[in-house]
Scaffold this motif. Structure first.
Motif, mmCIF file in Angstrom:
data_model
loop_
_atom_site.group_PDB
_atom_site.id
_atom_site.type_symbol
_atom_site.label_atom_id
_atom_site.label_comp_id
_atom_site.label_asym_id
_atom_site.label_seq_id
_atom_site.Cartn_x
_atom_site.Cartn_y
_atom_site.Cartn_z
ATOM 1 N N ASP A 179 -44.368 71.194 93.704
ATOM 2 C CA ASP A 179 -44.537 71.299 92.257
ATOM 3 C C ASP A 179 -42.836 71.545 91.760
ATOM 4 O O ASP A 179 -42.570 72.181 90.743
ATOM 5 N N GLN A 180 -41.998 71.033 92.449
ATOM 6 C CA GLN A 180 -40.603 71.218 92.164
ATOM 7 C C GLN A 180 -39.993 70.152 91.307
ATOM 8 O O GLN A 180 -40.607 69.009 91.300
ATOM 9 N N SER A 181 -38.939 70.403 90.603
ATOM 10 C CA SER A 181 -38.295 69.403 89.607
ATOM 11 C C SER A 181 -36.942 69.473 90.140
ATOM 12 O O SER A 181 -36.293 70.191 90.413
ATOM 13 N N LEU A 182 -36.746 67.851 89.928
ATOM 14 C CA LEU A 182 -35.134 67.776 90.136
ATOM 15 C C LEU A 182 -34.576 66.957 88.724
ATOM 16 O O LEU A 182 -35.140 65.947 88.292
ATOM 17 N N VAL A 183 -33.713 67.681 88.235
ATOM 18 C CA VAL A 183 -33.028 67.120 86.764
ATOM 19 C C VAL A 183 -31.366 66.991 87.044
ATOM 20 O O VAL A 183 -30.992 67.599 87.919
ATOM 21 N N VAL A 218 -34.165 78.557 89.867
ATOM 22 C CA VAL A 218 -33.434 77.415 89.333
ATOM 23 C C VAL A 218 -32.287 77.433 90.394
ATOM 24 O O VAL A 218 -31.560 78.602 90.597
ATOM 25 N N ALA A 219 -31.864 76.282 91.128
ATOM 26 C CA ALA A 219 -30.812 76.136 91.687
ATOM 27 C C ALA A 219 -29.883 75.071 91.065
ATOM 28 O O ALA A 219 -30.518 74.003 90.806
ATOM 29 N N ILE A 220 -28.534 75.455 91.008
ATOM 30 C CA ILE A 220 -27.755 74.344 90.088
ATOM 31 C C ILE A 220 -26.590 74.126 91.098
ATOM 32 O O ILE A 220 -25.866 74.722 91.956
ATOM 33 N N GLU A 221 -26.623 72.764 91.406
ATOM 34 C CA GLU A 221 -25.690 71.983 92.525
ATOM 35 C C GLU A 221 -24.402 71.317 91.473
ATOM 36 O O GLU A 221 -24.632 70.803 90.556
ATOM 37 N N ALA A 222 -23.442 71.930 92.071
ATOM 38 C CA ALA A 222 -22.272 71.745 90.927
ATOM 39 C C ALA A 222 -20.773 71.225 91.847
ATOM 40 O O ALA A 222 -19.665 71.449 91.530
ATOM 41 N N LEU A 223 -21.108 70.506 92.840
ATOM 42 C CA LEU A 223 -19.965 69.989 93.686
ATOM 43 C C LEU A 223 -20.276 68.294 93.937
ATOM 44 O O LEU A 223 -19.117 67.815 93.930
ATOM 45 N N GLY A 224 -21.492 67.909 94.425
ATOM 46 C CA GLY A 224 -21.844 66.664 94.511
ATOM 47 C C GLY A 224 -21.741 66.268 96.199
ATOM 48 O O GLY A 224 -21.311 65.178 96.455
ATOM 49 N N THR A 225 -22.048 67.261 97.022
ATOM 50 C CA THR A 225 -22.094 66.892 98.439
ATOM 51 C C THR A 225 -23.424 67.070 98.994
ATOM 52 O O THR A 225 -24.347 67.583 98.521
ATOM 53 N N GLN A 226 -23.807 66.419 100.053
ATOM 54 C CA GLN A 226 -25.068 66.182 100.632
ATOM 55 C C GLN A 226 -25.442 67.620 100.989
ATOM 56 O O GLN A 226 -26.469 68.350 100.755
ATOM 57 N N GLN A 227 -24.553 68.389 101.704
ATOM 58 C CA GLN A 227 -25.026 69.988 101.950
ATOM 59 C C GLN A 227 -25.193 70.939 100.880
ATOM 60 O O GLN A 227 -26.097 71.468 100.937
ATOM 61 N N THR A 228 -24.471 70.623 99.759
ATOM 62 C CA THR A 228 -24.756 71.687 98.480
ATOM 63 C C THR A 228 -26.174 71.241 98.020
ATOM 64 O O THR A 228 -26.900 72.130 97.496
ATOM 65 N N PRO A 252 -41.314 77.309 95.317
ATOM 66 C CA PRO A 252 -42.447 76.577 94.762
ATOM 67 C C PRO A 252 -42.320 76.593 93.220
ATOM 68 O O PRO A 252 -42.389 77.631 92.579
ATOM 69 N N GLY A 253 -42.312 75.399 92.797
ATOM 70 C CA GLY A 253 -42.392 75.401 91.335
ATOM 71 C C GLY A 253 -40.919 75.240 90.558
ATOM 72 O O GLY A 253 -40.763 75.419 89.462
ATOM 73 N N GLY A 254 -39.678 75.634 91.340
ATOM 74 C CA GLY A 254 -38.713 75.789 90.907
ATOM 75 C C GLY A 254 -38.001 74.699 90.804
ATOM 76 O O GLY A 254 -38.264 73.286 90.843
ATOM 77 N N THR A 255 -36.733 74.410 89.853
ATOM 78 C CA THR A 255 -35.964 73.494 89.691
ATOM 79 C C THR A 255 -34.626 73.255 90.053
ATOM 80 O O THR A 255 -33.675 74.091 90.008
ATOM 81 N N LEU A 256 -34.325 72.129 90.509
ATOM 82 C CA LEU A 256 -33.006 71.685 91.056
ATOM 83 C C LEU A 256 -32.370 71.112 89.915
ATOM 84 O O LEU A 256 -32.726 69.992 89.791
ATOM 85 N N SER A 257 -31.108 71.605 89.469
ATOM 86 C CA SER A 257 -30.366 70.875 88.472
ATOM 87 C C SER A 257 -29.116 70.428 89.050
ATOM 88 O O SER A 257 -28.249 71.326 89.292
ATOM 89 N N SER A 258 -28.840 69.258 88.987
ATOM 90 C CA SER A 258 -27.756 68.615 89.846
ATOM 91 C C SER A 258 -26.720 68.160 88.822
ATOM 92 O O SER A 258 -27.052 67.635 87.617
#
Length: 351
Positions: free
Chosen positions: A288-292, A241-251, A261-267
């Motif tokens: 098979d990745q998810s974006l939530v 799981v990768a959590i994006e906590a800033l709100g920029t293109q780079q992060t 593969p199969g991981g989740t990006l939690s924005s």
């Protein structure tokens, strides 16, 4: 007519202290006297004109206070009772709320976010709370205002990023940006049972706080390529799981590239402008990745649960309060917080 102080958005670049009438409780409403509040990164987006709200609106969505007035139909509470109200105030009755999507109340995107967005917010002496029966959460005896100040938004949002990311026992998690939301996501990942938590930022005080809240590894992206280091730490596999906590293109892109593969990006970030999805990082959509995405879960039951965690002693977020101001100093507080000076994490505002 009784008047009060309020922090009012007058246009991009300007939030000023002004005078407004004290609100009155209509049917189903409550009015609370604010005893403590704070400034959020979203408020800074409003200040900069990156998120549109109407000029003249009182800003702020993180209220702690005491009940001043109860409208018709609001029962089970009493004047003078200490309460927290979530940043998100669902009605609790519409189809979307009953379907478990309270943050999107009314079936509209971001519909549950009212304070400082569509109605007057809480950086003021008093606040009108709509749908009070669904949103007034009594503060347990023994907890101070500062102990529960993070519950209305950043604790709920950061934990929501960990929850919606589906973190499982033993997962490896990377959190990009360790501002207040990212720090709470770090704490949430630890409580969810992640076995390896990697926190990315460049501010030494934030990386130190991330360690205190549960990070196993911290990466200063100015000194080390974060993607190379994450791959080294994970044996080249990437994170669950990768959590994006800033709100920029780079992060956002770094989160995507850090995933296995199969991981989740939690924005969790609030984005402005265009956000691109690199096809190579997205594996052409075949990994098979998810974006939530998550908008801060609200309502009184959410607040009760968060305060129960604080009361249990499992998490103390008070050290995140680095500066304190009176409401009369709100413009000074915004200047400090928006420009991230003096190691600021969160400011406590007292009317």
């Amino acid at each position: 007519m009784h008047m009060m102080n309020a922090a009012v958005f007058t246009g991009p670049g300007r939030i000023i202290l002004d005078r407004k009438p004290v609100p009155v409780a209509g049917p189903g409403d409550a009015v609370i006297k604010i005893t403590l509040t704070t400034i959020c990164g979203t408020d800074v987006h409003i200040l900069k004109g990156e998120y549109p709200v109407k000029p003249g609106l009182t800003i702020g969505h993180e209220p702690v206070g005491t009940i001043h007035e109860l409208g018709a139909g609001v029962t089970g509470y009493h004047v003078g009772q200490r309460v927290v109200v979530g940043a998100i105030t669902p009605c609790g009755q519409c189809h979307t709320c009953l379907d478990g999507r309270q943050s999107q109340c009314g079936g509209h995107a971001i519909g549950g976010w009212r304070f400082g967005n569509t109605i007057d917010g809480c950086q003021a002496d008093y606040l009108r709370v709509p749908f009070a029966m669904a949103n007034l959460a009594p503060i347990p005896d023994g907890l101070t205002d500062e102990q529960v100040l993070m519950c209305p938004d950043i604790m709920s949002t950061g934990f929501g990023g960990a929850e919606h990311g589906g973190i499982r026992l033993g997962d490896t998690v990377a959190i990009f940006a360790q501002g207040p939301i990212g720090l709470c996501a770090t704490a949430g990942a630890r409580l969810r049972g992640a076995s390896c938590i990697i926190a990315v930022d460049a501010v030494p005080e934030r990386l130190k706080m991330a360690r205190q809240l549960g990070a196993d590894h911290t990466i200063d992206y100015r000194a080390t390529d974060p993607l190379q280091e994450i791959m080294r730490l994970t044996g080249g596999q990437g994170v669950d799981v990768a959590i994006e906590a800033l709100g920029t293109q780079q992060t956002f892109e770094h989160c995507l590239r850090a995933l296995k593969p199969g991981g989740t990006l939690s924005s969790l970030g609030v984005y402005s402008g265009k956000l691109s999805l690199p096809i190579d990082a997205f594996a052409a959509g075949l990994a098979d990745q998810s974006l939530v995405t998550t908008l801060c879960p609200g309502g009184k039951e959410r607040m009760r649960r968060l305060m129960a965690i604080v009361a249990s002693g499992r998490l103390d977020l008070q050290p995140m309060i680095t500066h304190r101001f009176r409401l009369e100093q709100i413009e000074q507080a915004y200047d400090l917080f928006a420009n991230q000076r003096d190691g600021v994490l969160k400011v406590a505002i007292t009317p």
